[in-house]
Design an enzyme around this catalytic site. Structure first.
Site, PDB file in Angstrom:
ATOM      1  N   TYR A  58       0.821  -1.216   0.000  1.00  0.00           N
ATOM      2  CA  TYR A  58       0.000   0.000   0.000  1.00  0.00           C
ATOM      3  C   TYR A  58       0.854   1.264   0.000  1.00  0.00           C
ATOM      4  O   TYR A  58       0.732   2.114  -0.890  1.00  0.00           O
ATOM      5  CB  TYR A  58      -0.938  -0.020   1.211  1.00  0.00           C
ATOM      6  N   LYS A 112       1.411   3.865  -3.169  1.00  0.00           N
ATOM      7  CA  LYS A 112       0.975   5.258  -2.995  1.00  0.00           C
ATOM      8  C   LYS A 112       2.149   6.208  -3.217  1.00  0.00           C
ATOM      9  O   LYS A 112       1.976   7.306  -3.780  1.00  0.00           O
ATOM     10  CB  LYS A 112       0.368   5.463  -1.615  1.00  0.00           C
TER      11      LYS A 112
END
Length: 488
Positions: free
Chosen positions: A233, A237
């Site tokens: 994640y 990002k």
């Protein structure tokens, strides 16, 4: 009073919001409709097969949410429905596809002509997501949103919702600084090639879909670790931010980096939450009596920020960058609390203990669940040592007993304990970067934004100042009751 203050900044504006069914986006849509019903249009991008399905999904998952009850009561159900029919346009689309795969060319042309503001909040937030999925949504999706924004004739600003933890596992003060391709050895095209090659390799092995999923999750973790990020994640990002910074050219770009997002502090009412988030997993596990031993450092300061404050910061950034030439065209804001109103992990565990002591969970058998005091173990080594010392010996005894009794007497006890151990280990590995985090987030840009809102006398309408939070009151009377009511 609220309307007159925010009216000049959103009146007559057309806004595109991606990830419209997400937690933050729902709060954002409700806030805009509540404080400025004179927006021109809200285009809400969400996954659906067609426009009719998109409208149904909007009605079922967004408009009917408890979150909209305050607005519904304030203006009446019929007036709310009329407002939505006039202003809100759900769009069936997918950010991983160029132009979001919008099939209605007339609608797409209208969007390209009218849109003033784009708020990109769509993301997969699963920490151990499949690498291919995370790449498509968090990296290529961000790129597709940027490309679309650059084609919009009147777009004033693109606000990208990221996460403060794009920094990776860092210590010390973390600045509100952008990522550049030159700052790392990451080659996004190479990462895409790694994914492509891995999928071909897995296809040749004729694996089940579950086996492919697990392999792609492992690949994401491996690539993140290789480049210095704790999970897929935060890694994807970070790459998404790199893409935006590299390709934005003259487009005004604002990046919002919230820390650990929690339930609403005040708006539209305290304690609204949807979807189990980082902190909430442990609240539920503890309150239900599943475990009282967690991986966490009692000396660290978990950085929490309520969801409505994140939304207010997004709107404040739009106001400031749209009306103040002194703001640069590429700005980053840490929306955090640890600098000006730090919460100690040791205090958080006391708040949880006191709450569930006074308000015990009622088990499936109707009995109250009595919680024990929480024990924090400050390293993965000490946590695994605890498991080995207290759980594995008992598990082995139960396993032997199962064999001797032909799995007749205590197979359920063994299975439940094994499941508990596996869950404890998995949660600890998954959330370790957030539970044992020794950095603190600089919020100089955000403080300047708060000052701008005060000067405009909009700080009451757009409050994102965490110094007003009393953490004991917030945990005891707002967040934990909200979690118990809405997520249990």
């Amino acid at each position: 009073m609220e309307l007159s203050k925010i009216e000049p900044f959103l009146e007559g504006k057309t806004i595109l919001i991606t990830g419209a069914t997400g937690f933050l986006a729902k709060i954002l849509v409700e806030k805009i409709l509540r404080v400025q019903s004179n927006v021109k249009r809200l285009f809400l991008l969400l996954r659906a097969s067609n426009t009719k399905s998109a409208r149904k999904r909007f009605n079922d998952e967004i408009l009917q949410a408890e979150l909209f009850n305050v607005l519904r009561e304030n203006i009446g159900a019929n007036n709310l429905n009329s407002l939505v029919e006039e202003k809100v346009f759900p769009i069936a689309g997918d950010i991983s596809i160029e132009d979001f795969g919008i099939e209605n060319s007339e609608m797409k042309d209208e969007m390209l002509k009218e849109i003033d503001i784009i708020i990109h909040s769509a993301a997969t937030t699963r920490f151990d997501e499949r690498y291919d999925i995370a790449m498509n949504i968090n990296v290529l999706g961000a790129s597709n949103v940027l490309k679309f924004a650059k084609r919009c004739a009147n777009v004033k600003i693109l606000v990208h919702v990221s996460t403060a933890y794009v920094c990776g596992e860092r210590e010390g003060v973390i600045l509100e600084k952008s990522f550049n391709f030159g700052d790392s050895n990451i080659d996004i095209d190479m990462e895409k090639k790694v994914i492509e090659d891995k999928l071909k390799e897995l296809e040749a092995q004729s694996l089940t879909s579950k086996e492919v999923t697990m392999a792609m999750r492992d690949l994401g973790h491996q690539r993140a670790s290789l480049h210095g990020w704790p999970n897929t994640y935060s890694f994807t990002k970070a790459m998404g931010e790199m893409m935006l910074g590299h390709l934005k050219e003259n487009l005004q770009l604002v990046i919002i980096r919230p820390t650990i997002i929690t339930s609403t502090y005040k708006e539209p009412f305290p304690g609204w939450i949807e979807g189990v988030k980082t902190l909430d997993t442990f609240i539920l596990v503890y309150g239900k009596g599943i475990s009282n031993v967690f991986l966490a450092d009692p000396n660290t300061k978990p950085d929490l920020i309520p969801g409505d404050m994140v939304v207010n910061s997004i709107l404040a950034a739009i106001v400031a960058h749209g009306n103040n030439k002194s703001y640069q065209n590429h700005f980053i804001y840490h929306i955090s609390s640890s600098k000006i109103n730090p919460l100690k992990s040791a205090d958080a565990k006391l708040f949880m203990f006191h709450y569930f002591t006074k308000n015990p969970w009622i088990g499936k058998n109707g009995n109250k669940i009595k919680v024990k005091e929480i024990t924090f173990l400050s390293s993965m080594d000490s946590f695994q040592a605890h498991i080995s010392r207290y759980y594995w010996p008992l598990l082995k005894v139960l396993q032997l007993a199962n064999v001797l009794t032909w799995y007749y007497l205590i197979d359920g006890t063994y299975t439940n304990l094994k499941r508990k151990i596996d869950m404890d280990i998995r949660l600890s590995k998954l959330y370790k970067p957030y539970l044992i985090f020794h950095g603190s987030f600089d919020d100089s840009n955000t403080e300047r934004l708060r000052m701008t809102m005060k000067e405009c006398k909009m700080d009451d309408v757009l409050n994102f100042d965490p110094s007003c939070i009393n953490w004991e009151d917030y945990f005891t009377n707002i967040h934990i009751p909200g979690v118990v009511k809405r997520l249990a």
